[in-house]
Structure formats: structure tokens, C-alpha cells
Design an enzyme around this catalytic site. Sequence first.
Site, PDB file in Angstrom:
ATOM      1  NE  ARG A  72      -2.506  -1.534   3.245  1.00 26.05           N
ATOM      2  CZ  ARG A  72      -2.598  -2.666   3.669  1.00 26.05           C
ATOM      3  NH1 ARG A  72      -2.976  -3.757   3.008  1.00 26.05           N
ATOM      4  NH2 ARG A  72      -2.107  -3.034   4.798  1.00 26.05           N
TER       5      ARG A  72
ATOM      6  CD  GLU B  27       2.382 -12.133  16.777  1.00 28.91           C
ATOM      7  OE1 GLU B  27       1.982 -12.793  17.876  1.00 28.91           O
ATOM      8  OE2 GLU B  27       1.734 -11.473  15.936  1.00 28.91           O
TER       9      GLU B  27
END
Length: 178
Positions: A64, A101
Site C-alpha cells: 500500500r 511476530e
Amino acid sequence: MTGGAQELLLSRIRDVPDYPQPGVVFKDITPLLADPEAFSVLTEALAEVCVRHGATKVVGLEARGFILGAPVAVRAGLGFIPIRKAGKLPGATLSQAYALEYGTAEIEVHAEDLTPDDRVMVIDDVLATGGTAAAAMELIRRGGADVAGLAVLMELGFLGGRARLEPTLAALEALLAL
């Protein structure tokens, strides 16, 4: 940016519950992109940030950040440099790994796109934990350029990205704080 402009942008961001996984509320900017007035307000505001901080080039982070960064660069009269996921750019690249993560990821930039004379503004849609932005800024510095700052449409403050990045940034601007 005026309060009316912020309200317009907020009104065009759709919350998508439980995406991409249960418990997450995804901030979908596609309605904003589809609205020419809102998209114009957004790109103009980000271009003003670039000019105010003396940027000479704009970097957009995949994916994006490409959608926002390219029109921002055009509005500000600057060049645009994509930072992509590893393996997507032909030719000589610089790469930077960073922690996720669960695991790691890697981003790349064309080595010749950055020069010591460049002041680069990093543009993305959202600042969350700051991991990708930190990796991008390290990549820009390794390419010999100066980082003018980071400008994003929205900041998810509860994820701590600002605290992670501020010590190393000249400027960090979020048009919306969520």
C-alpha cells in the site's frame, strides 16, 4: 491538515472485524482510494509533509505504500523509489532482514536508486509496530541516503511503533491517530 480533512479520511476507512485473523480489526483503505476527493486530500497532505521536511525522494513500502507513495511523489515533484519484498527487484539490490511476530522477513531496494545527496521520506498506509519502517530506514541509510522521516495515513498507537522509531527519526507524522 484540517479537522474536516481528517473527518473525510476517517469516514472512508472501513473496519473489517476478524481479518486477517480472529480478534483483529483490519483498517481497509480501499474505500478511501476509490473516492477521488478523499484520495486527493490524502496525497496532498502527505506531499506537504515531504516538502516541509525537505525530502528529495519518496520511498513507498510494499504494497500500500506504493499506492500512496507514487502519487505523493508526483504531487511533491520528487522521485519515487519502491522498497519491495525480497526477490521482487531485478538487478543489484540492498536487502534488510527484520523480525516478525513469528519468523523474519526481508525487504530490498535497488542499490543505485539512493545517493548521499538524497533526503528520503518513507510513505506507508499505517504505522503499527514499526518493524517494516525501521528496516526500510536502515536500508535507506545503508544505501547512503539520509532519512527525512516517515509519513503515514494512520498510526495504531497501541502497537508502539512511534516509541520504537522516534529515537532514530527526524520526523514522524501520522495524519490520523487511531
